[in-house]
Design an enzyme around this catalytic site. Structure first.
Site, mmCIF file in Angstrom:
data_model
loop_
_atom_site.group_PDB
_atom_site.id
_atom_site.type_symbol
_atom_site.label_atom_id
_atom_site.label_comp_id
_atom_site.label_asym_id
_atom_site.label_seq_id
_atom_site.Cartn_x
_atom_site.Cartn_y
_atom_site.Cartn_z
ATOM 1 C CB SER A 1 5.784 0.906 14.842
ATOM 2 O OG SER A 1 5.110 1.765 13.952
ATOM 3 C CG HIS B 1 9.332 -0.335 12.393
ATOM 4 N ND1 HIS B 1 10.036 -1.207 11.595
ATOM 5 C CD2 HIS B 1 8.113 -0.206 11.826
ATOM 6 C CE1 HIS B 1 9.271 -1.607 10.584
ATOM 7 N NE2 HIS B 1 8.093 -1.003 10.699
ATOM 8 C CG ASP C 1 5.628 1.548 10.142
ATOM 9 O OD1 ASP C 1 6.123 0.669 9.423
ATOM 10 O OD2 ASP C 1 5.235 1.342 11.312
ATOM 11 C CG MET D 1 2.163 3.783 5.782
ATOM 12 S SD MET D 1 0.760 3.529 6.868
ATOM 13 C CE MET D 1 1.342 2.151 7.835
ATOM 14 C CG HIS E 1 8.038 -1.096 6.816
ATOM 15 N ND1 HIS E 1 6.977 -1.651 7.512
ATOM 16 C CD2 HIS E 1 7.976 -1.619 5.562
ATOM 17 C CE1 HIS E 1 6.317 -2.469 6.707
ATOM 18 N NE2 HIS E 1 6.888 -2.456 5.525
ATOM 19 C CG MET F 1 4.510 -0.188 4.035
ATOM 20 S SD MET F 1 3.627 -0.184 5.606
ATOM 21 C CE MET F 1 4.683 0.911 6.547
ATOM 22 C CG MET G 1 4.526 -6.902 6.023
ATOM 23 S SD MET G 1 4.812 -5.425 7.001
ATOM 24 C CE MET G 1 3.268 -5.082 7.775
ATOM 25 C CG PHE H 1 -4.675 1.027 8.449
ATOM 26 C CD1 PHE H 1 -5.043 2.360 8.603
ATOM 27 C CD2 PHE H 1 -4.916 0.398 7.237
ATOM 28 C CE1 PHE H 1 -5.652 3.055 7.567
ATOM 29 C CE2 PHE H 1 -5.524 1.091 6.194
ATOM 30 C CZ PHE H 1 -5.904 2.417 6.362
ATOM 31 C CG ASP I 1 6.030 -4.213 10.950
ATOM 32 O OD1 ASP I 1 5.367 -3.827 11.924
ATOM 33 O OD2 ASP I 1 6.282 -3.488 9.963
HETATM 34 C C1 DX5 Z 1 1.799 -1.696 9.404
HETATM 35 C C2 DX5 Z 1 3.144 -1.210 9.900
HETATM 36 C C3 DX5 Z 1 3.503 -1.720 11.257
HETATM 37 C C4 DX5 Z 1 2.503 -1.431 12.332
HETATM 38 C C5 DX5 Z 1 3.004 -1.733 13.712
HETATM 39 O O1 DX5 Z 1 1.616 -1.354 8.087
HETATM 40 O O2 DX5 Z 1 4.159 -1.598 9.033
HETATM 41 O O3 DX5 Z 1 4.801 -1.280 11.607
HETATM 42 O O4 DX5 Z 1 2.037 -0.149 12.262
HETATM 43 O O5 DX5 Z 1 2.030 -1.323 14.610
HETATM 44 P P1 DX5 Z 1 1.237 -2.326 15.564
HETATM 45 O O6 DX5 Z 1 2.269 -2.915 16.457
HETATM 46 O O7 DX5 Z 1 0.277 -1.431 16.249
HETATM 47 O O8 DX5 Z 1 0.598 -3.351 14.689
HETATM 48 ZN ZN ZN Z 2 6.306 -1.383 9.664
#
Ligand code: DX5
Ligand code: ZN
Length: 230
Positions: free
Chosen positions: A18, A43, A45, A47, A77, A79, A148, A154, A186
């Site tokens: 990620s 990956h 992410d 947000m 991903h 969010m 998840m 986070f 994840d």
């Molecule tokens: C959380 C994310 C994850 C996460 C992965 O909302 O979707 O991808 O950040 O990071 P670690 O491996 O640090 O939990």
């Molecule tokens: Zn993620």
């Protein structure tokens, strides 16, 4: 012999670091390094400080990674809510997989169709507590199911062991229906829990902190691989 067949994942295991835990000031270099170190996919992410209480990066950063020379599959991903308008941006920027959460769109089916029409693969994410039955109406259309193992929002959170029950339940559904979808886990994944996650039926493993938080990415990814076969 009676009882359910053991969980099986027939696809090669994919390790998907990620970007959230990378050094954003050197993101191109970080992503290149982690791929050179043996990662399979990236990956990404996203947000929006609305669907989740945190803000990360948008499609322009993915475009910049492609322009930098990153050619590996990118697993986006989302969010964010709503998802539909932003899907095209990520596809234009070079996404291979786009995964979203079912409560982040008016119509899960339409959003999947929108992803497919643009030529990408579609994933649906289950946050902790969201029933596996959410997948049922669209299971045949999915290329990926993301379970998840933390509450989204986070990086750096602790793995929730009960998520393995969800992985097992999803694996069962995928196998029963003959789906070829990938099963990604994840959140809080590390060298200690990646093996049990594979045993439960996952075949794609997101890790942010447990990879980017170490000094030697190749050594870390190798230890993940050893845990996955062991
Ligand atoms: C959380 C994310 C994850 C996460 C992965 O909302 O979707 O991808 O950040 O990071 P670690 O491996 O640090 O939990
Ligand atoms: Zn993620």
């Amino acid at each position: 012999m009676t009882g359910p067949a053991p969980a099986t994942a027939t696809k090669p295991h994919w390790i998907s670091p990620s970007i959230l835990a990378a050094d954003f000031a050197r993101l191109g270099e970080e992503v290149t390094d982690v791929l050179d170190a043996g990662a399979d996919t990236v990956h990404f992410d996203v947000m929006d400080n609305h669907y989740v209480p945190n803000l990360s990066v948008g499609a322009s950063v993915l475009r910049a990674l492609r322009q930098y020379g990153v050619t590996a599959p990118v697993d986006v991903h989302l969010m964010v809510r709503p998802v539909d308008r932003i899907i095209g941006d990520f596809i234009d920027a070079g996404a291979d997989y786009i995964t979203f959460h079912p409560d982040a769109t008016e119509s899960v089916r339409d959003s999947i169709q929108r992803i497919h029409e643009s030529g990408a693969k579609a994933g649906l994410a289950l946050s902790p507590g969201v029933p596996v039955s959410e997948l049922q109406p669209v299971l045949d259309d999915l290329d990926l199911v993301l379970v998840m193992s933390v509450v989204p929002g986070f990086g750096g959170q602790s793995f929730m062991p009960e998520s393995l029950d969800t992985v097992r339940a999803v694996r069962r559904r995928l196998d029963e229906t003959g789906s070829g979808a990938r099963l990604e886990i994840d959140g809080g994944i590390n060298v200690d829990n990646v093996g049990p996650a594979a045993q439960a039926g996952a075949d794609m493993f997101v890790a942010g902190t447990a990879i980017f938080g170490t000094d030697d990415y190749a050594k870390t990814i190798q230890s993940f691989r050893s845990a996955l076969v062991g």
